[in-house]
Structure formats: C-alpha cells, structure tokens
Write a protein that holds these residues in place. Structure first.
Motif, PDB file in Angstrom:
ATOM      1  N   ALA A   1       1.483   4.074  -3.039  1.00  0.00           N
ATOM      2  CA  ALA A   1       1.214   5.484  -2.741  1.00  0.00           C
ATOM      3  C   ALA A   1       2.427   6.350  -3.074  1.00  0.00           C
ATOM      4  O   ALA A   1       2.281   7.481  -3.553  1.00  0.00           O
ATOM      5  CB  ALA A   1       0.835   5.642  -1.271  1.00  0.00           C
TER       6      ALA A   1
ATOM      7  N   ASN B   1       0.830  -1.209   0.000  1.00  0.00           N
ATOM      8  CA  ASN B   1       0.000   0.000   0.000  1.00  0.00           C
ATOM      9  C   ASN B   1       0.865   1.260   0.000  1.00  0.00           C
ATOM     10  O   ASN B   1       0.628   2.200  -0.771  1.00  0.00           O
ATOM     11  CB  ASN B   1      -0.927   0.011   1.218  1.00  0.00           C
ATOM     12  N   LYS B   2       1.880   1.267   0.872  1.00  0.00           N
ATOM     13  CA  LYS B   2       2.763   2.433   0.963  1.00  0.00           C
ATOM     14  C   LYS B   2       3.614   2.571  -0.293  1.00  0.00           C
ATOM     15  O   LYS B   2       3.897   3.685  -0.750  1.00  0.00           O
ATOM     16  CB  LYS B   2       3.649   2.321   2.203  1.00  0.00           C
TER      17      LYS B   2
ATOM     18  N   ASN C   1      -5.417   2.671  -3.206  1.00  0.00           N
ATOM     19  CA  ASN C   1      -4.780   3.924  -3.600  1.00  0.00           C
ATOM     20  C   ASN C   1      -5.552   4.653  -4.703  1.00  0.00           C
ATOM     21  O   ASN C   1      -5.464   5.867  -4.816  1.00  0.00           O
ATOM     22  CB  ASN C   1      -3.345   3.672  -4.036  1.00  0.00           C
TER      23      ASN C   1
END
Length: 228
Positions: A172, A168-169, A224
C-alpha cells in the motif's frame, strides 16, 4: 547402472548447475542439472539421484527443482496473474543461465511432466506453443536487469533480513504507479545474492517456503489492487 559418459554430459552438467533462485514479475531461481542415465538425460533431483550425487561429492539438498515447480505453480495460478497484472517471470540458475517464462504458459501440474519440460528447455533452449511460433519458455541473455521495467522497485526476500514488514502495508505504501519486481530464492537453504535489489525484506518471523512466500505476496497485491 549410471553412465557418466562423455564430454557432452560433463559440459551439460557444468553449464546447467542446480536451480537456486526464483522471481515473481522477475524471478531469480533454479539449478537444473542433467544426468545421463542408461543413455537417457534426466533432471537431477534429491529424491531419485541422492546416491549418485553423494558419490560425486554433491549435496542432494542443493538439487531441488521441485521447489521451483511449486513456486511457479503458485505465481502462475494466482488471481494476480489471471487478472493480467504479472508482466514477466524470469528464472536464473546458480551458474547464471537465465530463462523467461511467459505469464500465460500452463506449467504441468505433476513434477514428472514439469521435469520433462525443463529437460526439453535445457536441451533445445526454448519451448514453443503447439501450432504457434510463440516461445512460451526460452533461454535469454544476461543480465536480467535489461528486461526489468525502468524505475521499478526491486525487492528481495529472506527470513534473515532485519526488516520485518507487513506485506499488505508495504504494498500500500508503494503507491499504484510503481512497477514492482520481487526476487525470491527457490532453494532448500540459504538466501539470494543479487546486486540489483533496492530493498531486502522479511515477511514473517518464521522461515517460509518459496511457494508460500509468493502466496503471501500475491495475496497482498490482490488486496491492494482489489482483485478477488
């Protein structure tokens, strides 16, 4: 009785070696092998042809088209694809044969029917939509890089990578203006070998199946991109 018949059989087996890798948005995949069995071509797999493979000094674990089937169902069924964000799927065999799968194609849900479609693709080099001229699956020329978006970020995956990330990070941090190409291995063991990936990631501290790896990627993309 298994018949090896002919130079035609041997040529097909030589050309279509077992499927090993897959990609999402671009996929590096598979090894498809043909077997002439009582005058009928079949897709080799470790369940139905293990004895035949061992007799021919092949490792049955290398013949797992079911892994590719599961991986394709996962990406094509994903909300990311249904929202129109999947640009393309490419599959490459261990022997370097490359084919394209259109994102809107409906892959058969059962392995038996999937095997029949792959067999038809290997023999005819394309699968056309019923009543239309559009080729839903087709063999294309190498290299795969000529079909990838210009300036895209090409990302490979392996549990053995020292770069363990939170997907996820990571997504992003790429920003919203970069095309992403994910290269995923669809094999029982081993890792992908490519010369065009710019990043090589692990997204779990544990080995993941190709299908579950794709599921994690799609979940990160959907979050995202606000796709529910």
């Amino acid at each position: 009785m298994i018949t090896k018949k002919t130079s035609e059989y041997e040529a097909l087996v030589q050309k279509w070696q077992s499927i090993k890798k897959l990609t999402i948005i671009s996929n590096d995949i598979l090894v498809l092998n043909l077997l002439l069995y009582i005058q009928t071509y079949q897709l080799l797999n470790s369940d139905d042809h293990a004895n035949f493979l061992r007799k021919n000094k092949k490792n049955p674990a290398d013949y797992r088209p079911d892994i590719t089937h599961q991986a394709l169902l996962t990406i094509l069924d994903s909300p990311v694809n249904k929202a129109g964000r999947l640009q393309a799927v490419y599959v490459r065999t261990e022997k370097g044969v490359l084919f394209e799968i259109k994102p809107h194609v409906r892959i058969p849900r059962t392995y038996k029917r999937f095997s029949g479609i792959m067999l038809q693709l290997l023999q005819k080099l394309s699968i056309t939509a019923v009543g239309k001229r559009e080729k839903l699956l087709r063999v294309i020329k190498n290299p795969v890089t000529q079909y990838l978006p210009v300036n895209s970020r090409k990302i490979g995956f392996s549990h053995s990578s020292e770069k363990l990330v939170n997907m996820n990070k990571y997504i992003a941090a790429t920003g919203g203006d970069t095309d992403l190409v994910f290269v995923i291995g669809a094999m029982a063991h081993g890792k992908i070998e490519t010369d065009y990936t710019e990043d090589f990631l692990a997204i779990s501290g544990y080995p993941l199946s190709a299908a579950y790896c794709i599921s994690r990627i799609c979940e990160a993309l959907a979050e995202n991109w606000d796709i529910l």
